[in-house]
Design an enzyme around this catalytic site. Structure first.
Site, PDB file in Angstrom:
ATOM      1  N   ARG A 166       3.556   6.253 -50.394  1.00  0.00           N
ATOM      2  CA  ARG A 166       4.461   7.393 -50.573  1.00  0.00           C
ATOM      3  C   ARG A 166       5.049   7.833 -49.232  1.00  0.00           C
ATOM      4  NH1 ARG A 166       2.151  12.265 -54.043  1.00  0.00           N
ATOM      5  NH2 ARG A 166       1.178  12.962 -52.103  1.00  0.00           N
ATOM      6  N   PRO A 204      -6.185   5.341 -41.938  1.00  0.00           N
ATOM      7  CA  PRO A 204      -6.731   5.619 -43.265  1.00  0.00           C
ATOM      8  C   PRO A 204      -8.038   6.392 -43.182  1.00  0.00           C
ATOM      9  CG  PRO A 204      -7.248   3.369 -42.641  1.00  0.00           C
ATOM     10  CD  PRO A 204      -6.404   3.950 -41.524  1.00  0.00           C
ATOM     11  N   ALA A 205      -8.446   6.979 -44.297  1.00  0.00           N
ATOM     12  CA  ALA A 205      -9.728   7.672 -44.345  1.00  0.00           C
ATOM     13  C   ALA A 205     -10.862   6.689 -44.094  1.00  0.00           C
ATOM     14  CB  ALA A 205      -9.903   8.344 -45.700  1.00  0.00           C
ATOM     15  N   GLU A 206     -11.901   7.161 -43.426  1.00  0.00           N
ATOM     16  CA  GLU A 206     -13.018   6.287 -43.083  1.00  0.00           C
ATOM     17  C   GLU A 206     -13.767   5.784 -44.315  1.00  0.00           C
ATOM     18  OE1 GLU A 206     -14.244  10.630 -42.578  1.00  0.00           O
ATOM     19  OE2 GLU A 206     -12.563   9.360 -41.990  1.00  0.00           O
ATOM     20  N   THR A 242      -6.559  21.709 -45.745  1.00  0.00           N
ATOM     21  CA  THR A 242      -5.773  22.690 -45.007  1.00  0.00           C
ATOM     22  C   THR A 242      -6.346  22.910 -43.609  1.00  0.00           C
ATOM     23  OG1 THR A 242      -5.091  23.791 -47.049  1.00  0.00           O
ATOM     24  CG2 THR A 242      -4.914  25.057 -45.021  1.00  0.00           C
ATOM     25  N   THR A 245      -8.010  20.806 -41.638  1.00  0.00           N
ATOM     26  CA  THR A 245      -7.648  19.695 -40.753  1.00  0.00           C
ATOM     27  C   THR A 245      -6.160  19.714 -40.446  1.00  0.00           C
ATOM     28  OG1 THR A 245      -9.461  18.342 -41.624  1.00  0.00           O
ATOM     29  CG2 THR A 245      -7.676  17.194 -40.476  1.00  0.00           C
ATOM     30  N   GLY A 246      -5.354  20.051 -41.439  1.00  0.00           N
ATOM     31  CA  GLY A 246      -3.919  20.133 -41.228  1.00  0.00           C
ATOM     32  C   GLY A 246      -3.553  21.127 -40.146  1.00  0.00           C
ATOM     33  N   GLU A 294       0.718  17.681 -46.568  1.00  0.00           N
ATOM     34  CA  GLU A 294       0.355  17.900 -47.974  1.00  0.00           C
ATOM     35  C   GLU A 294      -1.111  18.270 -47.959  1.00  0.00           C
ATOM     36  OE1 GLU A 294      -1.530  17.479 -51.159  1.00  0.00           O
ATOM     37  OE2 GLU A 294      -1.022  15.355 -51.137  1.00  0.00           O
ATOM     38  N   CYS A 324      -5.856  16.632 -55.298  1.00  0.00           N
ATOM     39  CA  CYS A 324      -5.347  17.892 -54.760  1.00  0.00           C
ATOM     40  C   CYS A 324      -4.577  18.700 -55.785  1.00  0.00           C
ATOM     41  CB  CYS A 324      -4.479  17.632 -53.535  1.00  0.00           C
ATOM     42  SG  CYS A 324      -3.155  16.458 -53.848  1.00  0.00           S
ATOM     43  N   SER A 361       2.776  14.164 -61.575  1.00  0.00           N
ATOM     44  CA  SER A 361       3.237  13.333 -60.458  1.00  0.00           C
ATOM     45  C   SER A 361       4.159  12.218 -60.935  1.00  0.00           C
ATOM     46  CB  SER A 361       2.046  12.727 -59.718  1.00  0.00           C
ATOM     47  OG  SER A 361       1.249  13.738 -59.146  1.00  0.00           O
TER      48      SER A 361
END
Length: 530
Positions: A208, A224-226, A281, A283-284, A301, A335, A493
């Site tokens: 995306r 990417p996420a661990e 939020t 971490t953002g 996001e 989310c 979505s």
């Protein structure tokens, strides 16, 4: 060197490393290996994990490069080790940025038609390999295989969509107040984008963002996420096969211990022009502060806390079906999943009864590779502990467990789908996102009260409500403080529609015709002396 291990747990796809072909440079401890690493072939295990798509090294500048260390990736269902992946740090991240920056100098000048063609080839390869890609997602995230198959189709569609949008980046001609001038507006790619993605949709959250970035003419570095790096690396393999030029798509996996350093390196590198992040939020906000020093463009996001409102006029059967789809997809780890169920007093008891029946009859916990499984494990034990905390808090404050409420005997990461009634505003499950299979129901009297409860958070990603009253539908849809609204629908979505939130749920939009604008600069040109 990162290696894959032979697994003995049930339902887990087993891997056996073959001997490396040829010789490659060996990295010294703490050093980045500049040469091409040997491409290792893997013999497929009995479970059928795709050997050709399983990569364990970073992907930088079109090459598979090892790191000095590796970290384990675990199967959430069994706790078994799936494999070990290159544990990149800040030096590797900066090297990937440099590779992306160098590639941008030529990629920005590739015609929109050619970029479109390459993205389409990448899409075609995803469709050809959809079954194997889905198996990778289920292995590393735990979600049921059917959901993984759905994610891969959704993920691939972003590449298809943006392959088409690449040719629709239009500028403007503005009428000039002076006869000797012509005024133009151009749209040009931003540059290198750092893409930081979560574990709950390890493929779709990448395409995306990356689809839009590449369509616009940007290059990317993906972290990417661990918990789920294999999906990002598999996409790298297919991008390579599709002919995406070296350095346009780069992947730097890292462990949780190095995530902070890698994130900081990406957000502060002067060669990075754009940060795109999906995650919490908290971490953002950290990433926003880091990006602020160099005033980078950002897309965020972030967390949600979606309300699901059922009014007295609603079709209860439809509402229950929507609640099931919205709440329990990926075990409630999305989310946009419904987090707070607000039900009007006239149908409250009937809805709770029907909802409980649906949970008991429709949801089957198990390993994601089992055909009967509709609800898999949570990603890790920390996630389970949060659900337990929310349930315990609600019960201590007068809430009632209608069904579920505890861990399941299948394993430490499994939690029963849980329905709570008698929920009040002071409970944790009404104040913060659970991110698990917990459905708390609060009773309300009036439309005004429902909207007030729905809007009482500092986030606003998605919201849902069920009603058969046309006037009420318009009022509530406009009053909900969220970026996306589902009216009589629990799944909203779509690649064609803008995805994003308001308040502290983020900045910008992804997907749709608006998504590509996040990676474009607007340049005004005044052509005088005519």
């Amino acid at each position: 060197m990162a290696t894959c291990l032979r697994l003995r747990s049930y339902g887990v796809l087993r891997l056996r490393p073959a001997l490396p072909q040829g010789r490659g440079l060996r990295p010294r401890v703490g050093c980045w290996a500049p040469g091409r690493a040997p491409l290792r072939a893997y013999a497929p295990g009995p479970g059928g994990l795709p050997a050709a798509l399983l990569r364990t090294d970073s992907f930088v500048g079109g090459r598979w490069l090892p790191a000095a260390a590796a970290f384990p990736v675990l199967d959430p269902a069994s706790g078994a080790e799936l494999g070990r992946v290159a544990d990149c740090g800040a030096p590797e991240a900066r090297a990937a940025v440099r590779a992306a920056y160098d590639a941008f100098q030529s990629w920005r000048n590739v015609s929109a038609k050619e970029r479109s063609s390459l993205l389409r080839k990448w899409y075609d390869l995803m469709i050809q390999n959809k079954d194997d890609l889905a198996k990778i997602i289920t292995a590393e995230s735990g979600k049921p295989l059917k959901e993984s198959e759905g994610e891969i189709l959704y993920s691939a569609l972003f590449l298809e969509w943006f392959s088409e949008e690449a040719r629709r980046v239009y500028g403007d001609i503005i009428s000039s107040p002076a006869k000797d001038r012509r005024l133009l507006v151009l749209k040009q790619p931003l540059g290198v984008a750092a893409v930081i993605t979560p574990w709950n949709f390890p493929s779709a959250m990448i395409t995306r963002k990356v689809g839009a970035a590449l369509a616009a003419g940007c290059t990317v570095v993906v972290k990417p996420a661990e918990d789920t790096p294999f999906s990002a690396l598999a996409l790298g393999e297919l991008a390579n096969q599709a002919g995406i030029p070296p350095g346009v798509y780069n992947v730097v996996p890292c462990s949780r211990n190095k995530a902070k350093d890698v994130g900081e390196a990406l957000c502060t590198d002067p060669l990075i022009s754009k940060i795109s992040f999906t995650g919490s939020t908290a971490t953002g906000k950290v990433l926003l502060r880091l990006a602020a020093n160099s005033v980078k463009r950002v897309s965020m996001e972030l967390g949600g806390h979606a309300p699901f409102i059922v009014f007295d006029s609603a079709n209860v059967d439809q509402a229950v079906a929507g609640a099931m789809a919205s709440k329990f997809r990926n075990a409630g780890q999305t989310c946009v999943c419904s987090n707070r169920f607000l039900v009007q007093k006239g149908i409250h008891d009937f809805f709770v009864k029907k909802f409980a029946e649906a949970i008991k009859t429709s949801l089957h916990l198990g390993n994601g590779f089992e055909a009967t499984t509709t609800l898999g494990p949570l990603i890790n034990e920390k996630a389970v502990e949060k659900v337990e905390k929310h349930v315990s808090d609600a019960v201590s404050k007068g809430g009632t467990i209608v069904t579920g409420g505890k861990r399941h005997q299948l394993g430490k990461n499994f939690f029963e789908p849980t329905l709570l009634s008698g929920v009040t505003r002071d409970m944790l499950c009404l104040q913060e996102e659970t991110f698990g299979p917990l459905a708390p129901v609060i009773k309300f009297d009036t439309e005004e009260e429902a909207v007030e409860i729905a809007n009482m958070t500092d986030v606003g990603l998605a919201g849902y409500f069920y009603s058969q009253d046309p006037a009420q539908i318009w009022r509530v849809a406009e009053q909900l403080e969220v970026g996306m609204v589902g009216v009589n629908e629990g799944l909203l979505s779509s690649v064609e529609c803008p995805f994003g939130g308001v308040k502290q749920s983020g900045l910008g939009r992804e997907g749709s015709k608006y998504g590509i604008d996040e990676y474009l600069e607007i340049k005004y040109v005044c052509f005088g002396g005519l």
